[in-house]
Design an enzyme around this catalytic site. Sequence first.
Site, PDB file in Angstrom:
ATOM      1  N   ASP A  17     -74.349 -13.399 -66.337  1.00  0.00           N
ATOM      2  CA  ASP A  17     -74.281 -13.732 -65.015  1.00  0.00           C
ATOM      3  C   ASP A  17     -74.630 -14.864 -64.440  1.00  0.00           C
ATOM      4  O   ASP A  17     -75.032 -15.748 -64.485  1.00  0.00           O
ATOM      5  CB  ASP A  17     -75.618 -12.809 -64.657  1.00  0.00           C
ATOM      6  CG  ASP A  17     -75.456 -12.034 -63.114  1.00  0.00           C
ATOM      7  OD1 ASP A  17     -74.449 -12.196 -62.491  1.00  0.00           O
ATOM      8  OD2 ASP A  17     -76.451 -11.737 -62.491  1.00  0.00           O
ATOM      9  N   TRP A  22     -72.666 -19.959 -59.456  1.00  0.00           N
ATOM     10  CA  TRP A  22     -72.756 -21.455 -59.774  1.00  0.00           C
ATOM     11  C   TRP A  22     -71.658 -22.384 -59.346  1.00  0.00           C
ATOM     12  O   TRP A  22     -71.895 -23.532 -58.852  1.00  0.00           O
ATOM     13  CB  TRP A  22     -72.683 -21.235 -61.404  1.00  0.00           C
ATOM     14  CG  TRP A  22     -72.815 -22.690 -62.055  1.00  0.00           C
ATOM     15  CD1 TRP A  22     -73.701 -23.363 -62.634  1.00  0.00           C
ATOM     16  CD2 TRP A  22     -71.500 -23.239 -62.559  1.00  0.00           C
ATOM     17  NE1 TRP A  22     -73.402 -24.623 -63.256  1.00  0.00           N
ATOM     18  CE2 TRP A  22     -72.173 -24.472 -63.361  1.00  0.00           C
ATOM     19  CE3 TRP A  22     -70.084 -23.195 -62.367  1.00  0.00           C
ATOM     20  CZ2 TRP A  22     -71.276 -25.576 -63.725  1.00  0.00           C
ATOM     21  CZ3 TRP A  22     -69.366 -24.177 -62.756  1.00  0.00           C
ATOM     22  CH2 TRP A  22     -69.848 -25.264 -63.615  1.00  0.00           C
ATOM     23  N   GLU A  64     -67.932  -1.518 -62.591  1.00  0.00           N
ATOM     24  CA  GLU A  64     -68.092  -1.612 -61.062  1.00  0.00           C
ATOM     25  C   GLU A  64     -67.339  -2.769 -60.589  1.00  0.00           C
ATOM     26  O   GLU A  64     -66.996  -3.197 -59.442  1.00  0.00           O
ATOM     27  CB  GLU A  64     -69.614  -1.659 -60.682  1.00  0.00           C
ATOM     28  CG  GLU A  64     -70.417  -0.397 -60.798  1.00  0.00           C
ATOM     29  CD  GLU A  64     -70.507   0.090 -62.218  1.00  0.00           C
ATOM     30  OE1 GLU A  64     -70.573  -0.959 -63.211  1.00  0.00           O
ATOM     31  OE2 GLU A  64     -70.620   1.167 -62.381  1.00  0.00           O
ATOM     32  N   ASN A  65     -66.817  -3.877 -61.573  1.00  0.00           N
ATOM     33  CA  ASN A  65     -66.244  -5.050 -61.374  1.00  0.00           C
ATOM     34  C   ASN A  65     -65.136  -5.015 -60.587  1.00  0.00           C
ATOM     35  O   ASN A  65     -64.403  -5.969 -60.001  1.00  0.00           O
ATOM     36  CB  ASN A  65     -66.353  -6.011 -62.334  1.00  0.00           C
ATOM     37  CG  ASN A  65     -67.625  -6.534 -62.779  1.00  0.00           C
ATOM     38  OD1 ASN A  65     -67.754  -7.093 -64.106  1.00  0.00           O
ATOM     39  ND2 ASN A  65     -68.345  -6.603 -61.907  1.00  0.00           N
TER      40      ASN A  65
END
Length: 237
Positions: A17, A22, A64-65
Site C-alpha cells: 500500500d 508516496w 475493487e481497484n
Amino acid sequence: MDENNLILPNHLAIILDGNGRWAKKRNMPRSYGHIVGTDNLEKMCDVIADMGIKYLTVYAFSTENWKRAQDEVALLMNLFRKYLKRCEKKAVRNHMRVRIIGDPTALAPDLQEEIHYLEEMSSGYDQMYFQIAINYGGRDEIERAVTKLADDARKGVLPEGRVTGETFEKYLDTAGIPDPDLLIRTSGEQRISNFLLWQLAYTEFYFTDTAWPDFHKEDLIKAIEAYDHRNRRFGNA
C-alpha cells in the site's frame, strides 16, 4: 537483534500500500509510485528468498481497484505484464513457484496466457512459493469457492454430511498453501481490505506508516522482530 536469530514466519503476506500517495508527496504522478513500487517488489522478493521465508503472498490488485481512473488501471495492467515477464527469470534464479490468486477471467487474454505460462514453467520449483493476488477479493474468493463446492455437491463428488473447513479450503485459491503467519500492511492503514478473509483467522498483523516504495530489508526485519516477540497461542488462554 541479530536477524539470523529471528524466528521467521513460514508464510508472509503483504498488502503493498501507499504507492500513489508516496508519489504525490514527491509531486510526481501516481504512475511513478506504481513503477517504483513494482521495482521494490522485485528487490524484496530476493531479500525474502535470501532470508529463507518459504511462502510469500502479496496483494497487487483487488477486485475493487477496477474503480480507479481508467488510465491508472491501464498502467497497472501494463506493469503486471512486464513484471510477470521479469518474474520468469526470478522464478528460475530462486527456484520459486509462482501462483496467481484471484479471478483471471476479467483480465486481458494475453495477460491470462502469460499467467498460465508462468505458473506452468515454475510448477516444479519448491524452494519458495510466491502468490500474487491480481483481481482478488476475499469475499469473491469465498463466493467462487462456495459455487464450485455446491456444483460438486450436486454432482455427487462430495460425501454427504457437514462440509469441514479442511474440505472448504481445497476450493480456495490458496489450496495447498499454509495460512499466513504474519501480515504486513504498509502506508499507515490498519485494515485488511478484503484480503485473505478466511486465511487470516490466526495471523499476526503488523502495520507500518512506511509506504511500500520505501519499505526495505531493515523495515522487514523490524516487522519480523515484532512477530518474533509475540506469544502465538492460537486461541488458548
